[in-house]
Motif scaffolding. Structure first.
Motif, mmCIF file in Angstrom:
data_model
loop_
_atom_site.group_PDB
_atom_site.id
_atom_site.type_symbol
_atom_site.label_atom_id
_atom_site.label_comp_id
_atom_site.label_asym_id
_atom_site.label_seq_id
_atom_site.Cartn_x
_atom_site.Cartn_y
_atom_site.Cartn_z
ATOM 1 N N VAL A 50 0.841 -1.198 0.000
ATOM 2 C CA VAL A 50 0.000 0.000 0.000
ATOM 3 C C VAL A 50 0.877 1.250 0.000
ATOM 4 C CG1 VAL A 50 -1.836 1.244 1.204
ATOM 5 C CG2 VAL A 50 -1.752 -1.261 1.311
ATOM 6 N N ILE A 51 1.885 1.241 0.860
ATOM 7 C CA ILE A 51 2.799 2.383 0.968
ATOM 8 C C ILE A 51 3.507 2.634 -0.363
ATOM 9 C CG2 ILE A 51 4.775 3.324 2.253
ATOM 10 C CD1 ILE A 51 2.230 2.785 3.948
ATOM 11 N N ASP A 52 3.783 1.555 -1.090
ATOM 12 C CA ASP A 52 4.475 1.674 -2.371
ATOM 13 C C ASP A 52 3.561 2.148 -3.505
ATOM 14 O OD1 ASP A 52 6.854 0.873 -1.238
ATOM 15 O OD2 ASP A 52 6.631 -1.234 -1.811
ATOM 16 N N ARG A 100 -3.062 10.470 -1.800
ATOM 17 C CA ARG A 100 -4.041 10.818 -0.764
ATOM 18 C C ARG A 100 -3.391 11.402 0.486
ATOM 19 N NH1 ARG A 100 -9.945 9.821 -0.063
ATOM 20 N NH2 ARG A 100 -10.533 9.783 -2.250
ATOM 21 N N GLN A 101 -2.168 10.976 0.745
ATOM 22 C CA GLN A 101 -1.467 11.449 1.931
ATOM 23 C C GLN A 101 -0.618 12.684 1.648
ATOM 24 O OE1 GLN A 101 -1.943 9.283 4.683
ATOM 25 N NE2 GLN A 101 -3.042 7.851 3.360
ATOM 26 N N GLY A 102 -0.633 13.144 0.396
ATOM 27 C CA GLY A 102 0.210 14.271 0.036
ATOM 28 C C GLY A 102 1.685 13.932 -0.013
ATOM 29 N N ILE A 103 1.981 12.673 -0.352
ATOM 30 C CA ILE A 103 3.375 12.215 -0.429
ATOM 31 C C ILE A 103 3.683 11.922 -1.894
ATOM 32 C CG2 ILE A 103 5.016 10.423 0.263
ATOM 33 C CD1 ILE A 103 3.261 9.900 2.725
ATOM 34 N N SER A 104 4.854 12.351 -2.334
ATOM 35 C CA SER A 104 5.197 12.129 -3.736
ATOM 36 C C SER A 104 5.694 10.700 -3.952
ATOM 37 C CB SER A 104 6.281 13.120 -4.167
ATOM 38 O OG SER A 104 7.455 12.872 -3.414
ATOM 39 N N GLY A 105 5.865 10.346 -5.217
ATOM 40 C CA GLY A 105 6.445 9.052 -5.542
ATOM 41 C C GLY A 105 5.421 7.930 -5.520
ATOM 42 N N GLY A 106 5.931 6.714 -5.535
ATOM 43 C CA GLY A 106 5.068 5.537 -5.538
ATOM 44 C C GLY A 106 4.879 4.983 -6.935
ATOM 45 N N GLU A 107 4.403 3.758 -6.976
ATOM 46 C CA GLU A 107 4.249 3.051 -8.248
ATOM 47 C C GLU A 107 2.835 3.209 -8.802
ATOM 48 O OE1 GLU A 107 6.956 -0.627 -6.428
ATOM 49 O OE2 GLU A 107 4.877 -0.954 -7.038
ATOM 50 N N ARG A 108 2.741 3.459 -10.095
ATOM 51 C CA ARG A 108 1.462 3.298 -10.811
ATOM 52 C C ARG A 108 1.400 1.840 -11.226
ATOM 53 N NH1 ARG A 108 -0.961 7.952 -12.511
ATOM 54 N NH2 ARG A 108 0.224 9.849 -12.159
ATOM 55 N N ASN A 122 9.595 3.610 6.260
ATOM 56 C CA ASN A 122 9.281 4.956 6.768
ATOM 57 C C ASN A 122 7.893 5.422 6.331
ATOM 58 O OD1 ASN A 122 9.541 5.568 4.139
ATOM 59 N ND2 ASN A 122 11.470 6.687 4.343
ATOM 60 N N ARG A 123 7.046 4.460 5.916
ATOM 61 C CA ARG A 123 5.666 4.764 5.511
ATOM 62 C C ARG A 123 5.606 5.843 4.434
ATOM 63 N NH1 ARG A 123 2.532 0.607 6.940
ATOM 64 N NH2 ARG A 123 4.368 -0.238 5.957
ATOM 65 N N GLY A 124 6.614 5.852 3.569
ATOM 66 C CA GLY A 124 6.608 6.752 2.419
ATOM 67 C C GLY A 124 6.961 8.199 2.727
ATOM 68 N N ARG A 125 7.355 8.482 3.963
ATOM 69 C CA ARG A 125 7.461 9.887 4.374
ATOM 70 C C ARG A 125 8.591 10.650 3.700
ATOM 71 N NH1 ARG A 125 5.147 8.245 9.320
ATOM 72 N NH2 ARG A 125 7.176 7.574 10.053
ATOM 73 N N ASP A 126 9.582 9.963 3.168
ATOM 74 C CA ASP A 126 10.610 10.698 2.430
ATOM 75 C C ASP A 126 10.319 10.697 0.929
ATOM 76 O OD1 ASP A 126 11.121 8.161 1.645
ATOM 77 O OD2 ASP A 126 13.228 8.141 2.240
#
Lengths: 228, 228
Positions: free
Chosen positions: A43-45, A52-60, B222-226
């Protein structure tokens, strides 16, 4: 049409976290968190969760599409008290739900309004009542049982769930907090039947969505001996 | 190349049978059998299983293909003593294995030759030794841990398994004999990692085949925080 759904990330042995950490101040150092982090890593990835959390990055990815679908389909949430206690601070002023959340608790408390469409309403007369309130607030979308695991189990045991999606993470924890336990209160020769309605395969998690059919008696067959 | 495999039918809550029936003479009347019959019903309905037992009928289906594949890929079997005790009479003069079977037991006993290629050899120095003997007898095919569940668990815990296929039946039993339990002996922040290598979806069972990667430490992220 509003249906009542739940989804949970679990290990191959059905745990949504490691063994209970009784001291919440030390939660991050315990085995409960280690198991929880492992089974929710996908989920974090996911890009949709980070957005939704306002965090950049992650996989599509398929995983991200599933997270996006869950957010989009929920018109209201029902949540357990322990999950609320753990999330209240980290979710901040604009929690990711963007919809009314009904918190099942024994301790009455005023409604907590938040930015972005989220509100937390405390319900003291049980999960069925919270589901009713959420249904009325869902505006034709689904009611999602947000967790934690013990609330999902209670909703399943009470026959309140229409759909259950398990995100089965390919790890064995050996011990931990299980979703499906004897607390479901089934008879010794009774089961809850489900029908798999969608299976999505990824390298990091297998997503299986079930329609909940209800309780039925377990019966013996003749092991094929009459050829039928 | 010979690999060591196991496959087991389990409920959605990971049980391969209902709660233990301590009196074997009353096994068919207990909850253990009721759960076991429920999770193995798809096997009984498969044409390939019936053909091996000399029983007519059954479905030609993905489920049947999987049963046929299991029989075809196994060059030798390793089996627990309780499964052998329960099967010895019903399997009759020509058991369905058609290959050498190594039975893990504490009680030495002479080899039992059978018709059709099956033999039962009793091994008293542990499951790893039985796997070695089966490997030597498998003639380049796979070694299949035939069960029961506690033997599969022991093989997994000892790192003897290369692949594990779970046939996940869409029923919740609530309680019963579980494949994956604390008896695996994992550390409190340790897991066994697997990789799903094949997922086959049918209305009555979801087949997920895993490659077993081995034990690893559970780590916090880090739950995506960085943002990474």
């Amino acid at each position: 049409m509003t249906i009542v759904t739940a989804q949970l990330s679990v290990s191959l042995d059905g745990c949504y976290a490691g063994p209970l950490q009784s001291d919440p101040r030390d939660w991050l150092n315990g085995a409960e968190a280690a198991g929880f982090f492992r089974v929710t890593r996908w989920v974090i990835d996911a890009q949709a969760w980070r957005e939704r959390q306002g965090i950049s990055g992650g996989e599509r990815s398929v995983n991200s599409d599933i997270v996006a679908e869950q957010f989009a389909s929920a018109g209201a949430y029902v949540m357990g008290r322990r999950m609320m206690d753990g999330g209240e601070v980290p979710w901040g002023d604009e929690p990711p739900f963007r919809a009314p959340v009904f918190v099942v608790t024994n301790r009455p408390k005023n409604v907590l309004p938040r930015e972005g469409g989220t509100s937390f309403t405390y319900v003291t007369d049980g999960v069925a009542s919270a589901v009713d309130l959420a249904r009325a607030a869902a505006n034709g979308k689904n009611v999602a049982i947000a967790g934690g695991g013990s609330l999902v189990r209670r909703a399943l045991g009470l026959g309140l769930l229409d759909e259950l999606e398990l995100h089965i993470v390919p790890v064995v924890l050996g011990d931990g907090l299980r979703l499906l336990t004897p607390e479901l209160g089934l008879g010794s020769k009774e089961g809850i039947d489900l029908t798999p309605i969608r299976v999505l395969e990824t390298p990091t998690v297998t997503h299986v969505k079930y329609r909940v059919e209800g309780r039925s008696e377990l019966v013996l067959d003749n092991r094929g001996r009459d050829g039928s």
